[in-house]
Design an enzyme around this catalytic site. Structure first.
Site, short mmCIF file in Angstrom:
data_model
loop_
_atom_site.label_atom_id
_atom_site.label_comp_id
_atom_site.label_asym_id
_atom_site.label_seq_id
_atom_site.Cartn_x
_atom_site.Cartn_y
_atom_site.Cartn_z
N ASP A 13 62.25 59.59 47.45
CA ASP A 13 61.43 58.59 48.13
C ASP A 13 62.05 58.24 49.48
OD1 ASP A 13 59.91 58.60 45.85
OD2 ASP A 13 60.48 56.59 45.18
N GLY A 39 59.64 59.94 42.25
CA GLY A 39 58.76 60.88 41.54
C GLY A 39 58.45 60.28 40.18
N LYS A 40 57.17 60.23 39.85
CA LYS A 40 56.80 59.52 38.62
C LYS A 40 57.46 60.12 37.37
CE LYS A 40 52.48 57.93 40.55
NZ LYS A 40 52.95 56.57 40.86
N GLY A 41 57.57 61.44 37.31
CA GLY A 41 58.17 62.07 36.14
C GLY A 41 59.63 61.69 36.02
N ASN A 43 61.22 59.26 37.40
CA ASN A 43 61.37 57.81 37.17
C ASN A 43 61.22 57.48 35.69
OD1 ASN A 43 61.59 57.42 39.92
ND2 ASN A 43 59.51 56.64 40.21
N THR A 210 47.16 48.67 32.68
CA THR A 210 48.20 47.80 33.25
C THR A 210 47.58 47.01 34.41
OG1 THR A 210 48.98 49.61 34.65
CG2 THR A 210 50.10 49.33 32.57
N ASP A 242 56.12 53.17 36.01
CA ASP A 242 56.93 54.20 35.33
C ASP A 242 57.83 53.57 34.27
OD1 ASP A 242 55.81 56.14 36.98
OD2 ASP A 242 57.29 55.77 38.54
N GLY A 277 63.97 49.95 45.27
CA GLY A 277 63.90 51.37 44.88
C GLY A 277 63.21 51.54 43.53
O1 RIB Z 1 55.52 55.52 40.61
C1 RIB Z 1 56.36 55.39 41.72
C2 RIB Z 1 56.62 56.71 42.33
O2 RIB Z 1 55.43 57.22 42.85
C3 RIB Z 1 57.58 56.68 43.48
O3 RIB Z 1 58.93 56.79 43.09
C4 RIB Z 1 57.13 57.82 44.34
O4 RIB Z 1 57.93 58.95 44.18
C5 RIB Z 1 55.69 58.08 43.92
O5 RIB Z 1 55.53 59.34 43.50
#
Ligand code: RIB
Length: 292
Positions: A13, A39-41, A43, A210, A242, A277
């Protein structure tokens, strides 16, 4: 220990903080710039690992410095990275985030995440089959989501589909998934504004919408229930969804009941927004339990 597999994006990010967003054609001065894992995965994998699960992540990184950073961060958080593949001559996924006026706006560039394909998931079938829950999102190709949905349905592995970012999802996948966790705007894309209350009835105890700090709404078979969120001082909402998904998956896999799992996940998500973050505020297990 709950065994969880996450299939999804792993990105870096690039976060700019500013007092406001610029208008089209305008240049303004920002307050700060930081690069952090996202990145959602990834995270969801990190959040689930911090909450005490045994997590495997299936995903792709590029052959750049960001790729190394993504991988070492997953490892540092105790995530099994055996099925993280490096794609040659490809950049890692990035998310370009503006934090302003109390919320974020994000542009995602998929990079290596576009190579999270069924063939990669196939290699990880043995680990997938041992999972108590599989988590997937939509920063990877649609064909992968459909493939994973089919596999999970064949082997009766509960699949949690977090349909983010929004895109239409086939009826088959909606039916095969054990849990669907859109936010309100994603739910509108899936079912249409007018179709959401009908969708609740169609997917009792499965469709969990949500609603930010308001909490999470679902239909329990006889009425709509809202499990309220927790009021906290918000620093950065990135990654809250996430953390919710990971918390819910961990709690359900450990045998907590649905409403209790949502409450646990809400608590984890509320703690996640108190620091900067996507992963900065993701809590460890003791922090969530202390407050519950
Ligand atoms: O869900 C949050 C995420 O979505 C962020 O960390 C960013 O990478 C986006 O993909």
């Amino acid at each position: 220990m709950a065994k969880i597999t996450v299939i999804g994006s792993a990105s870096i990010d690039l976060v700019v903080e500013a007092k406001r967003r610029p208008a089209i054609g305008e240049t303004i001065m920002g307050e700060s710039f930081k690069t952090v894992p996202g990145g959602k995965g990834a995270n969801q994998a990190v959040a689930a690992a911090r909450l005490g699960a045994d997590v495997t992540m299936i995903g792709c990184i590029g052959d750049d410095a960001f790729g190394e950073q993504i991988l070492s961060n997953l490892k540092a958080n105790g995530v099994n990275t055996e099925y993280m593949e490096q794609i040659q001559q490809m950049e890692s996924g990035t998310a370009h985030i503006t934090l302003a006026e109390g919320d974020n706006s994000i542009i995602v560039v998929k990079g290596a995440n576009q190579f999270v394909l069924p063939s990669l998931v196939e290699k990880a079938l043995p680990i997938l089959r041992k999972s108590q829950m599989v988590l997937i999102q939509q920063e990877i190709p649609e064909e992968t989501v459909e493939y994973v949905s089919e596999i999970c349905s064949t082997y009766s592995i509960p699949l949690l589909l977090n349909p983010a970012p929004a895109r239409p999802v086939s009826k088959k996948v909606l039916q095969q998934a054990a849990y669907l966790t859109p936010n309100e705007s994603e739910a509108a894309v899936l079912f249409g504004e007018a179709g959401i209350s009908e969708a609740f009835k169609q997917y009792p105890n499965k469709l969990l919408v949500t609603e930010g700090s308001n909490g999470v709404r679902f239909y329990n078979g006889s009425e709509e229930i809202v499990v309220p969120g927790y009021k906290v001082e918000v620093v950065d909402t990135t990654g809250a969804g996430d953390t919710f998904n990971a918390g819910f998956a961990v709690a359900m896999s450990e045998g907590m009941r649905l409403e209790e799992s949502i409450r646990f996940a809400n608590r984890a998500a509320s703690l996640s927004v108190t620091k900067f973050g996507a992963q900065g505020g993701m809590p460890i297990r003791e922090e969530v339990e202390k407050k519950l």
